[in-house]
Design a protein around this motif. Structure first.
Motif, short mmCIF file in Angstrom:
data_model
loop_
_atom_site.label_atom_id
_atom_site.label_comp_id
_atom_site.label_asym_id
_atom_site.label_seq_id
_atom_site.Cartn_x
_atom_site.Cartn_y
_atom_site.Cartn_z
N SER A 299 0.87 -1.11 0.05
CA SER A 299 0.01 0.02 0.06
C SER A 299 0.85 1.30 -0.11
N TRP A 300 0.24 2.37 -0.40
CA TRP A 300 0.97 3.67 -0.60
C TRP A 300 0.55 4.75 0.45
N ALA A 301 1.29 5.48 1.00
CA ALA A 301 1.08 6.62 1.83
C ALA A 301 1.84 8.02 1.62
N ASN A 302 1.42 8.93 1.94
CA ASN A 302 1.88 10.09 1.90
C ASN A 302 2.27 10.27 0.42
N ALA A 303 1.27 10.30 -0.36
CA ALA A 303 1.08 10.79 -1.74
C ALA A 303 2.53 9.96 -2.52
N ALA A 304 2.45 8.60 -2.36
CA ALA A 304 3.10 7.70 -3.13
C ALA A 304 4.70 7.92 -2.65
N GLN A 305 5.04 8.21 -1.41
CA GLN A 305 6.22 8.56 -1.03
C GLN A 305 6.80 7.53 -0.08
N ASP A 306 5.74 6.84 0.67
CA ASP A 306 6.08 5.86 1.78
C ASP A 306 5.46 4.66 1.29
N LEU A 307 6.20 3.61 1.09
CA LEU A 307 5.76 2.34 0.65
C LEU A 307 5.38 1.46 1.91
N ILE A 308 4.37 0.77 2.32
CA ILE A 308 3.82 -0.11 3.52
C ILE A 308 3.87 -1.32 2.88
N ILE A 309 4.85 -2.40 3.32
CA ILE A 309 4.55 -3.69 3.15
C ILE A 309 3.95 -4.23 4.47
N SER A 310 2.84 -4.97 4.34
CA SER A 310 2.39 -5.61 5.67
C SER A 310 2.52 -7.34 5.37
N ALA A 311 3.17 -7.80 5.95
CA ALA A 311 3.38 -9.33 6.04
C ALA A 311 2.23 -10.00 6.95
N GLU A 312 1.96 -11.35 6.57
CA GLU A 312 0.87 -11.96 7.35
C GLU A 312 1.29 -12.41 8.66
N ASP A 313 2.47 -12.16 9.02
CA ASP A 313 3.19 -12.86 10.44
C ASP A 313 3.05 -11.42 11.12
N GLY A 314 2.35 -10.15 10.79
CA GLY A 314 2.17 -9.22 11.59
C GLY A 314 3.42 -7.93 11.53
N GLY A 342 -4.35 -7.01 5.11
CA GLY A 342 -3.93 -5.55 4.52
C GLY A 342 -3.55 -4.52 5.42
N ALA A 343 -3.29 -3.41 5.09
CA ALA A 343 -2.57 -2.36 5.95
C ALA A 343 -2.85 -1.10 5.27
N CYS A 344 -2.74 -0.02 5.72
CA CYS A 344 -2.70 1.47 5.00
C CYS A 344 -2.16 2.45 6.13
N GLY A 345 -1.41 3.51 5.70
CA GLY A 345 -0.79 4.59 6.35
C GLY A 345 -2.00 5.63 6.92
N MET A 346 -1.68 6.00 7.89
CA MET A 346 -2.54 7.07 8.66
C MET A 346 -1.62 8.07 9.05
N ALA A 347 -2.43 9.24 9.38
CA ALA A 347 -1.78 10.38 9.93
C ALA A 347 -0.81 10.17 11.07
N GLY A 348 0.26 10.94 11.62
CA GLY A 348 1.14 10.66 12.52
C GLY A 348 1.74 9.40 12.64
N ASP A 349 2.39 9.14 11.50
CA ASP A 349 2.97 7.86 11.33
C ASP A 349 2.44 6.46 11.83
N ARG A 350 0.92 6.61 11.87
CA ARG A 350 0.35 5.49 12.38
C ARG A 350 0.05 4.55 11.12
N VAL A 351 -0.30 3.13 11.30
CA VAL A 351 -0.53 2.36 10.28
C VAL A 351 -1.87 1.69 11.05
N ALA A 352 -2.81 1.42 9.87
CA ALA A 352 -4.03 0.55 10.32
C ALA A 352 -3.83 -0.98 9.76
N HIS A 353 -4.21 -2.01 10.74
CA HIS A 353 -3.74 -3.12 10.28
C HIS A 353 -4.84 -4.03 10.37
N LEU A 354 -5.26 -4.91 9.34
CA LEU A 354 -6.41 -5.72 9.36
C LEU A 354 -6.12 -7.11 9.85
#
Length: 369
Positions: A299-314, A342-354
């Protein structure tokens, strides 16, 4: 004399003098015989060449007229003469290249040693040439569970966030649920209209949703959901390359699309930027510090400047796509039977994780990365 000839002519009026016949000569056949001999010789030579060619095809090259001592230097030429065996058991096969000096006779041992050394070092060289698959040790981070209640028949797998809101999506069917804030427990279901096939990635920004569907096709959902429906349309851009296992697309600050694609069997992801004519050009490659066999989402965050990789192991990997190339790897303390999606970036360097537990409902966590 003249008068006598004149009298003789007068007495033989009406008679003609006999004509002398030309001598008969036979034409010479020598030129034809020479030419015929040349033709027969040429034909014989061609017959010999064709027979020799066929013979060599069956019995090997140059064995028909091969002389004793000839050595074949394939594919360049045939060495016409070879020196006899010497007392040291060699034939000086490098004579044709100026290597008949006795001082060079010991080169065979050096060559043999070099070949053995190269064969022994070949596996080591191949191992050093391979890219490193070292996995960074993640830092343990706390995760905060959001008490969101999902409908019983809703099975989300993808996340997208914008302006403090979080939207979850099912891969098939185009259903989604909207959570206006992390503190709320209620979620609102909606349907993505105009989406064909399975959903592989969703990104949410000021313009709306960017959806990647089956076959790498892109769809755009402008605005927001209204009346339980979110209208979408197919974008007139080239489809992403097929064969990916994870993908994400987002708009940059210049409103140009940027995609990240992970292919099967690769330990890195490919960055691709959209061109003016709607095609994709490779823009770089980023290594993914994830162990082999571990499934992950992008997933992308911060206008495609930060790449977030969420693995199935957490574990969550956040990599900045810039000159600094900052890399953060965090892991959360979770249950044994919990699987992350999946995961996505949020404000304040937070990441939402499902995440989901075996036999339990889907849970939403917020982690600081």
């Amino acid at each position: 004399c003249l008068t006598q000839e004149m009298k003789a002519a007068k007495g033989q009026k009406g008679k003609t003098a006999p004509q002398n016949k030309a001598r008969e000569f036979k034409s010479s056949m020598l030129p034809w015989k020479l030419f015929r001999g040349a033709i027969i010789t040429s034909i014989s030579m061609w017959v010999l060449i064709m027979f020799g060619r066929g013979f060599e095809q069956i019995n090997g090259e140059r064995f028909l007229l091969k002389q004793e001592g000839r050595v074949e230097r394939w594919p360049s030429h045939m060495q016409p003469w070879m020196s006899p065996w010497t007392r040291k058991g060699t034939r000086q096969e490098n004579c044709h290249a100026g290597g008949c000096d006795r001082r060079l006779a010991g080169q065979n041992k050096v060559t043999s040693l070099a070949q053995r050394l190269a064969a022994a070092l070949a596996p080591l060289a191949d191992a050093l040439d391979m890219p490193s698959k070292r996995v960074l040790a993640p830092k343990l981070a706390e995760m905060q569970q959001a008490g969101v209640q999902w409908p019983a028949d809703f099975h989300p797998a993808l996340l997208a966030s914008h302006a403090g809101m979080v939207a979850t999506f099912e891969r098939k069917g185009g259903r989604g649920a909207l959570v206006k804030s992390i503190g709320e427990k209620d979620s609102t279901l909606f349907q993505l209209e105009g989406i064909d096939g399975e959903i592989h990635a969703v990104t949410w920004d000021e313009s709306g949703l960017l959806v990647v569907t089956s076959g790498g096709k892109l769809a755009e959902c402008s605005g927001a959901a209204a009346g339980g429906k979110w209208a979408c349309r197919q974008m007139s851009v080239e489809a992403l390359p097929a064969g990916f296992k994870a993908v994400a697309v987002a708009r940059q600050s210049t409103n140009i699309l940027r995609a990240v694609v992970a292919f099967e069997g690769e330990d890195s992801v490919v960055l691709m930027d959209q061109t003016q004519d709607g095609t994709w050009d490779p823009a770089g490659e980023v290594h993914v510090p994830v162990a082999d066999g571990v499934r992950f989402e992008l997933s992308w965050a911060n206008a495609a400047q930060d790449l977030i990789i969420s693995a199935e192991d957490g574990s969550i990997i956040k990599r900045t796509i810039s000159a600094s190339g900052a890399l953060k790897v965090v892991s959360v303390d979770h249950g044994i039977n919990m699987a992350f999606h999946g995961a996505c970036g949020m404000a304040g360097d937070r990441v939402a994780h499902l995440a989901s537990e075996s036999g339990a409902a889907f849970l939403l966590f917020v982690t600081r990365a």
